[in-house]
Scaffold this motif. Sequence first.
Motif, mmCIF file in Angstrom:
data_model
loop_
_atom_site.group_PDB
_atom_site.id
_atom_site.type_symbol
_atom_site.label_atom_id
_atom_site.label_comp_id
_atom_site.label_asym_id
_atom_site.label_seq_id
_atom_site.Cartn_x
_atom_site.Cartn_y
_atom_site.Cartn_z
ATOM 1 N N UNK A 82 8.905 -1.255 -3.237
ATOM 2 C CA UNK A 82 8.645 -2.564 -3.838
ATOM 3 C C UNK A 82 9.345 -3.663 -3.052
ATOM 4 N N UNK A 83 10.557 -3.400 -2.600
ATOM 5 C CA UNK A 83 11.293 -4.371 -1.788
ATOM 6 C C UNK A 83 10.586 -4.588 -0.454
ATOM 7 N N UNK A 84 10.103 -3.522 0.153
ATOM 8 C CA UNK A 84 9.369 -3.612 1.415
ATOM 9 C C UNK A 84 8.146 -4.514 1.266
ATOM 10 N N UNK A 85 7.459 -4.392 0.156
ATOM 11 C CA UNK A 85 6.243 -5.176 -0.072
ATOM 12 C C UNK A 85 6.521 -6.669 -0.230
ATOM 13 N N UNK A 145 8.454 -8.420 1.740
ATOM 14 C CA UNK A 145 8.639 -9.082 3.034
ATOM 15 C C UNK A 145 7.405 -9.904 3.374
ATOM 16 N N UNK A 146 7.623 -11.064 3.955
ATOM 17 C CA UNK A 146 6.508 -11.967 4.277
ATOM 18 C C UNK A 146 5.574 -11.422 5.344
ATOM 19 N N UNK A 147 6.091 -10.713 6.317
ATOM 20 C CA UNK A 147 5.290 -10.302 7.467
ATOM 21 C C UNK A 147 4.707 -8.899 7.350
ATOM 22 N N UNK A 148 4.638 -8.361 6.146
ATOM 23 C CA UNK A 148 4.042 -7.043 5.952
ATOM 24 C C UNK A 148 2.532 -7.190 6.088
ATOM 25 N N UNK A 149 1.933 -6.346 6.926
ATOM 26 C CA UNK A 149 0.487 -6.424 7.131
ATOM 27 C C UNK A 149 -0.255 -5.907 5.902
ATOM 28 N N UNK A 150 -1.507 -6.264 5.812
ATOM 29 C CA UNK A 150 -2.318 -5.807 4.680
ATOM 30 C C UNK A 150 -2.455 -4.285 4.690
ATOM 31 N N UNK A 151 -2.573 -3.710 5.871
ATOM 32 C CA UNK A 151 -2.674 -2.247 5.983
ATOM 33 C C UNK A 151 -1.396 -1.576 5.466
ATOM 34 N N UNK A 152 -0.237 -2.113 5.884
ATOM 35 C CA UNK A 152 1.034 -1.567 5.393
ATOM 36 C C UNK A 152 1.158 -1.729 3.885
ATOM 37 N N UNK A 168 -1.299 -1.801 1.743
ATOM 38 C CA UNK A 168 -2.181 -0.820 1.104
ATOM 39 C C UNK A 168 -1.560 0.574 1.077
ATOM 40 N N UNK A 169 -0.920 0.955 2.171
ATOM 41 C CA UNK A 169 -0.256 2.267 2.228
ATOM 42 C C UNK A 169 0.887 2.318 1.217
ATOM 43 N N UNK A 170 1.703 1.263 1.192
ATOM 44 C CA UNK A 170 2.816 1.222 0.247
ATOM 45 C C UNK A 170 2.294 1.234 -1.184
ATOM 46 N N UNK A 171 1.215 0.510 -1.441
ATOM 47 C CA UNK A 171 0.634 0.489 -2.781
ATOM 48 C C UNK A 171 0.156 1.861 -3.221
ATOM 49 N N UNK A 172 -0.447 2.596 -2.307
ATOM 50 C CA UNK A 172 -0.896 3.956 -2.628
ATOM 51 C C UNK A 172 0.302 4.852 -2.939
ATOM 52 N N UNK A 173 1.361 4.731 -2.152
ATOM 53 C CA UNK A 173 2.574 5.516 -2.409
ATOM 54 C C UNK A 173 3.197 5.136 -3.748
ATOM 55 N N UNK A 174 3.231 3.848 -4.049
ATOM 56 C CA UNK A 174 3.785 3.387 -5.325
ATOM 57 C C UNK A 174 2.997 3.982 -6.485
ATOM 58 N N UNK A 175 1.683 3.975 -6.382
ATOM 59 C CA UNK A 175 0.843 4.559 -7.438
ATOM 60 C C UNK A 175 1.152 6.036 -7.623
ATOM 61 N N UNK A 176 1.268 6.764 -6.520
ATOM 62 C CA UNK A 176 1.553 8.196 -6.601
ATOM 63 C C UNK A 176 2.943 8.472 -7.175
ATOM 64 N N UNK A 177 3.923 7.656 -6.808
ATOM 65 C CA UNK A 177 5.276 7.824 -7.346
ATOM 66 C C UNK A 177 5.293 7.513 -8.834
ATOM 67 N N UNK A 178 4.612 6.446 -9.236
ATOM 68 C CA UNK A 178 4.540 6.124 -10.670
ATOM 69 C C UNK A 178 3.864 7.256 -11.439
ATOM 70 N N UNK A 179 2.861 7.859 -10.834
ATOM 71 C CA UNK A 179 2.203 9.009 -11.458
ATOM 72 C C UNK A 179 3.159 10.171 -11.632
#
Length: 82
Positions: A26-29, A31-38, A40-51
Amino acid sequence: MKLPIIRQFYQNQTPENLETTLEVLESFCEFRNVSEEDMNVAGELITNICGALEVHANVNNGMSEKDALNSFAQKVMGSIDK
């Protein structure tokens, strides 16, 4: 959301480890310069961790692992359909 990944996280990580990882992602997300691809990957990981965290909670409340995994999947799919 990928059930095999959620199962792997549930079986091999404590809720405390998952919470810590979730905080880092969540902290990584933020950051201002995080790419959309990064993002999306972090979001998928967050969803899986929440699961995995939800599976831990449901199993601690007496649900079987299989039912807890299916319950989370149905919850996610239900929210997508709305």
